[in-house]
Design an enzyme around this catalytic site. Structure first.
Site, PDB file in Angstrom:
ATOM      1  N   LYS A  11       1.209  10.930  -5.954  1.00 54.73           N
ATOM      2  CA  LYS A  11       0.995  10.790  -4.513  1.00 54.73           C
ATOM      3  C   LYS A  11      -0.015  11.828  -3.996  1.00 54.73           C
ATOM      4  O   LYS A  11      -0.309  12.826  -4.679  1.00 54.73           O
ATOM      5  CB  LYS A  11       2.344  10.888  -3.795  1.00 54.73           C
ATOM      6  CG  LYS A  11       3.302   9.737  -4.182  1.00 54.73           C
ATOM      7  CD  LYS A  11       4.565   9.759  -3.337  1.00 54.73           C
ATOM      8  CE  LYS A  11       5.484   8.610  -3.705  1.00 54.73           C
ATOM      9  NZ  LYS A  11       6.665   8.536  -2.802  1.00 54.73           N
ATOM     10  N   TYR A  51       4.002  -1.098  -0.092  1.00 56.15           N
ATOM     11  CA  TYR A  51       5.375  -0.741   0.286  1.00 56.15           C
ATOM     12  C   TYR A  51       6.027  -1.776   1.197  1.00 56.15           C
ATOM     13  O   TYR A  51       6.975  -1.456   1.915  1.00 56.15           O
ATOM     14  CB  TYR A  51       5.394   0.634   0.957  1.00 56.15           C
ATOM     15  CG  TYR A  51       5.307   1.787  -0.031  1.00 56.15           C
ATOM     16  CD1 TYR A  51       6.388   2.102  -0.859  1.00 56.15           C
ATOM     17  CD2 TYR A  51       4.159   2.561  -0.139  1.00 56.15           C
ATOM     18  CE1 TYR A  51       6.325   3.151  -1.765  1.00 56.15           C
ATOM     19  CE2 TYR A  51       4.086   3.622  -1.042  1.00 56.15           C
ATOM     20  CZ  TYR A  51       5.176   3.911  -1.852  1.00 56.15           C
ATOM     21  OH  TYR A  51       5.124   4.954  -2.747  1.00 56.15           O
ATOM     22  N   ASN A 114       7.029  13.455  -2.302  1.00 55.13           N
ATOM     23  CA  ASN A 114       7.862  13.726  -3.477  1.00 55.13           C
ATOM     24  C   ASN A 114       7.118  13.521  -4.803  1.00 55.13           C
ATOM     25  O   ASN A 114       7.698  13.107  -5.793  1.00 55.13           O
ATOM     26  CB  ASN A 114       9.149  12.895  -3.410  1.00 55.13           C
ATOM     27  CG  ASN A 114       8.886  11.406  -3.314  1.00 55.13           C
ATOM     28  OD1 ASN A 114       7.736  10.980  -3.276  1.00 55.13           O
ATOM     29  ND2 ASN A 114       9.938  10.607  -3.290  1.00 55.13           N
ATOM     30  N   HIS A 117       5.561   8.175  -7.467  1.00 57.63           N
ATOM     31  CA  HIS A 117       6.275   6.914  -7.340  1.00 57.63           C
ATOM     32  C   HIS A 117       6.684   6.455  -8.733  1.00 57.63           C
ATOM     33  O   HIS A 117       5.974   6.714  -9.707  1.00 57.63           O
ATOM     34  CB  HIS A 117       5.349   5.856  -6.716  1.00 57.63           C
ATOM     35  CG  HIS A 117       5.915   4.472  -6.769  1.00 57.63           C
ATOM     36  ND1 HIS A 117       6.791   3.999  -5.821  1.00 57.63           N
ATOM     37  CD2 HIS A 117       5.765   3.477  -7.678  1.00 57.63           C
ATOM     38  CE1 HIS A 117       7.145   2.766  -6.140  1.00 57.63           C
ATOM     39  NE2 HIS A 117       6.529   2.425  -7.264  1.00 57.63           N
ATOM     40  N   GLU A 128       3.954  -4.231  -9.214  1.00 60.99           N
ATOM     41  CA  GLU A 128       3.202  -3.017  -8.879  1.00 60.99           C
ATOM     42  C   GLU A 128       2.036  -2.790  -9.842  1.00 60.99           C
ATOM     43  O   GLU A 128       0.945  -2.372  -9.418  1.00 60.99           O
ATOM     44  CB  GLU A 128       4.155  -1.821  -8.850  1.00 60.99           C
ATOM     45  CG  GLU A 128       5.146  -1.934  -7.693  1.00 60.99           C
ATOM     46  CD  GLU A 128       6.267  -0.911  -7.705  1.00 60.99           C
ATOM     47  OE1 GLU A 128       7.080  -0.937  -6.770  1.00 60.99           O
ATOM     48  OE2 GLU A 128       6.333  -0.084  -8.648  1.00 60.99           O
TER      49      GLU A 128
END
Ligand code: IDP
Ligand code: MG
Length: 141
Positions: A11, A51, A114, A117, A128
Site C-alpha cells: 500500500k 474495493y 496497514n 493487501h 484481484e
C-alpha cells in the site's frame, strides 16, 4: 489455480517509506514465487472498483482515497495454500492486533495504512489478479 495463487499489494505508505524491498524479500523467504509484479498509481475510480466489495462500509471513501494517494506495488504470489498462508503471514487487519513478526506488525502504521493487501479467498484472488494483470503478464512454470 485454486489454492496456489494469491494477490497482494504493497500500500502507498509502506511503498513511500521504502519497505517494498523488505516485504518482497520476506515473501520470497517464505517460499512464494512472484509470478507477476508491477508498480501502479491507482486513480480514485480504480481504487473504488478494486474495493467495490466494501462500498457499503463506512470506511470505503477513506480507504479508496488512501489507495489512490500514491503508487502501490501489485503482485501475484504462487505457493501451495497461498491465500490462507499469506493471510497468516500478513497478520490481522489492524497492525495493533497483528501477531509479532507478521508483515502488518512490522510495516503497518494503522488500520487503513496497514502495509499490505492480501486476498481473502481463492475466488477473490482470481478476480484481484485479473484486475491488475492479464494472463500474458503472468509467468508460468
Ligand atoms: P483485510 O485487508 O484484512 O482483508 P478488510 O476487512 O477486507 O481487511 O478491509 C479492507 C481494508 O480496509 C483493510 O485492509 C484496511 O486497510 C481498511 N479498513 C478495514 N476496516 C477499516 C476501518 O474500520 N476503518 C478504516 N479502514 C479500514
Ligand atoms: Mg479483505
Amino acid at each position: 489455480m485454486t489454492g496456489k495463487k494469491t494477490f497482494t499489494m504493497i500500500k502507498p505508505l509502506a511503498f513511500k517509506q521504502g519497505y517494498t524491498g523488505k516485504i518482497l524479500d520476506r515473501i520470497l523467504e517464505e517460499g512464494y514465487l512472484i509470478v507477476a509484479l508491477k508498480m501502479y498509481f491507482l486513480c480514485k475510480r480504480e481504487a473504488k472498483a478494486f474495493y467495490e466489495v466494501h462500498k457499503e462500509r463506512p470506511f470505503y471513501d477513506e480507504l479508496t482515497d488512501y489507495m489512490a494517494s500514491g503508487p502501490i506495488v501489485a503482485a501475484i504470489l504462487q505457493k501451495d495454500n497461498a491465500v490462507s498462508d499469506y493471510r497468516k503471514l500478513i497478520g490481522a487487519t489492524n497492525p495493533k492486533d497483528a501477531a509479532p513478526g507478521t508483515i502488518r506488525d512490522l510495516y503497518g502504521t494503522d488500520l487503513s495504512r496497514n502495509a499490505v493487501h492480501g486476498s481473502d479467498s481463492d475466488e477473490n484472488a482470481l478476480i484481484e489478479c485479473r484486475f491488475f494483470f492479464s494472463e500474458l503478464e503472468e509467468m508460468t512454470g
